[in-house]
Write a protein that holds these residues in place. Structure first.
Motif, mmCIF file in Angstrom:
data_model
loop_
_atom_site.group_PDB
_atom_site.id
_atom_site.type_symbol
_atom_site.label_atom_id
_atom_site.label_comp_id
_atom_site.label_asym_id
_atom_site.label_seq_id
_atom_site.Cartn_x
_atom_site.Cartn_y
_atom_site.Cartn_z
ATOM 1 N N ILE A 92 8.801 13.440 7.172
ATOM 2 C CA ILE A 92 7.630 13.135 6.348
ATOM 3 C C ILE A 92 8.124 12.627 4.998
ATOM 4 O O ILE A 92 9.055 13.196 4.427
ATOM 5 N N GLY A 93 7.514 11.553 4.502
ATOM 6 C CA GLY A 93 7.905 11.006 3.202
ATOM 7 C C GLY A 93 6.725 10.400 2.475
ATOM 8 O O GLY A 93 5.627 10.290 3.020
ATOM 9 N N GLN A 94 6.961 9.997 1.237
ATOM 10 C CA GLN A 94 5.932 9.326 0.435
ATOM 11 C C GLN A 94 6.555 8.101 -0.213
ATOM 12 O O GLN A 94 7.746 8.063 -0.474
ATOM 13 N N LYS A 139 0.839 -1.197 0.000
ATOM 14 C CA LYS A 139 0.000 0.000 0.000
ATOM 15 C C LYS A 139 0.872 1.244 0.000
ATOM 16 O O LYS A 139 1.814 1.361 0.769
ATOM 17 N N GLY A 140 0.554 2.177 -0.875
ATOM 18 C CA GLY A 140 1.282 3.433 -0.959
ATOM 19 C C GLY A 140 0.567 4.536 -0.200
ATOM 20 O O GLY A 140 -0.609 4.435 0.132
ATOM 21 N N GLY A 141 1.301 5.608 0.076
ATOM 22 C CA GLY A 141 0.735 6.748 0.779
ATOM 23 C C GLY A 141 1.851 7.658 1.257
ATOM 24 O O GLY A 141 2.985 7.583 0.782
ATOM 25 N N THR A 169 3.386 12.751 -4.065
ATOM 26 C CA THR A 169 4.368 13.818 -3.866
ATOM 27 C C THR A 169 3.664 15.147 -3.606
ATOM 28 O O THR A 169 4.133 15.946 -2.791
ATOM 29 N N LEU A 170 2.551 15.392 -4.265
ATOM 30 C CA LEU A 170 1.778 16.597 -4.008
ATOM 31 C C LEU A 170 1.315 16.633 -2.546
ATOM 32 O O LEU A 170 1.470 17.653 -1.855
ATOM 33 N N ALA A 171 0.778 15.521 -2.056
ATOM 34 C CA ALA A 171 0.320 15.451 -0.663
ATOM 35 C C ALA A 171 1.499 15.578 0.306
ATOM 36 O O ALA A 171 1.410 16.271 1.328
ATOM 37 N N GLU A 172 2.618 14.913 -0.001
ATOM 38 C CA GLU A 172 3.813 15.005 0.845
ATOM 39 C C GLU A 172 4.309 16.452 0.911
ATOM 40 O O GLU A 172 4.627 16.962 1.995
ATOM 41 N N THR A 173 4.372 17.112 -0.229
ATOM 42 C CA THR A 173 4.844 18.495 -0.266
ATOM 43 C C THR A 173 3.917 19.406 0.528
ATOM 44 O O THR A 173 4.386 20.288 1.266
ATOM 45 N N ALA A 174 2.608 19.198 0.420
ATOM 46 C CA ALA A 174 1.666 19.995 1.204
ATOM 47 C C ALA A 174 1.869 19.763 2.707
ATOM 48 O O ALA A 174 1.874 20.720 3.498
ATOM 49 N N ALA A 175 2.063 18.504 3.107
ATOM 50 C CA ALA A 175 2.289 18.200 4.532
ATOM 51 C C ALA A 175 3.593 18.823 5.019
ATOM 52 O O ALA A 175 3.661 19.377 6.125
ATOM 53 N N LEU A 176 4.642 18.742 4.211
ATOM 54 C CA LEU A 176 5.924 19.351 4.577
ATOM 55 C C LEU A 176 5.815 20.871 4.662
ATOM 56 O O LEU A 176 6.314 21.487 5.609
ATOM 57 N N TYR A 177 5.165 21.465 3.685
ATOM 58 C CA TYR A 177 5.022 22.913 3.672
ATOM 59 C C TYR A 177 4.268 23.384 4.914
ATOM 60 O O TYR A 177 4.667 24.324 5.585
#
Length: 169
Positions: free
Chosen positions: A60-62, A32-34, A128-136
């Motif tokens: 945080i990673g993806q 499972k990815g996420g 990657t979009l979700a990861e970047t939003a979480a990191l930001y």
């Protein structure tokens, strides 16, 4: 545009007597990815990487396979710089008494205009979009005096908090 996600706690990360990392059970996550977040809470009297009382740190990673990614953090290959860096950081923090937690997110949504749509966890671009939003969000809301961030900075440099860390980056 907005990104919405929810974190699901998986449990504690531990270290065994041989110094190997032990991650929470992930049988339900097979292939499972996420995105994932590894968070550490240091003992109250410990110092951060700059000899200041930073209580928290996170990474945080993806990935397309959360179970496989944690395996690589536990058993990094000789040329896997990020896996080695995360392994060293986790072992160092656990040995000093830091409580370490693993959270994952599979429920991710993107809003464009007024419409929400699910993000596909099989898509590297969408993860990657979700990861970047979480990191930001984390970089903008974390108290820099109380949180050390193990991710590279938004400019792809090693974050300022970890340049003098006791583990290789």
């Amino acid at each position: 545009m907005s990104v919405r996600l929810s974190w699901r706690p998986l449990g504690d990360v531990k270290i065994n007597d041989e110094g190997s990392l032990i991650f929470p059970s992930m049988h339900s996550l097979l292939n499972k990815g996420g995105i994932y977040r590894i968070t550490g809470r240091r003992p109250i009297d410990s110092k951060g990487t700059h000899d200041r009382p930073a209580r928290w740190w996170f990474y945080i990673g993806q990935t397309g396979n959360i179970q496989a990614r944690m395996y690589k953090y536990r058993n990094p290959g000789p040329d896997q710089k990020t896996n080695i860096r995360i392994n060293n950081a986790l072992r160092f923090e656990l040995e000093r008494g830091t409580e370490v937690y693993l959270h994952v997110s599979f429920d991710m949504e993107l809003r464009v205009g007024r419409q929400w749509m699910d993000l596909d966890t099989d898509s590297t671009t969408q993860r990657t979009l979700a990861e970047t939003a979480a990191l930001y969000q984390a970089y903008r809301t974390a108290d820099p005096l109380d949180v050390d961030m193990l991710n590279k900075g938004l400019d792809d440099s090693v974050d300022r908090e970890f340049k003098d860390a006791p583990w290789p980056y």
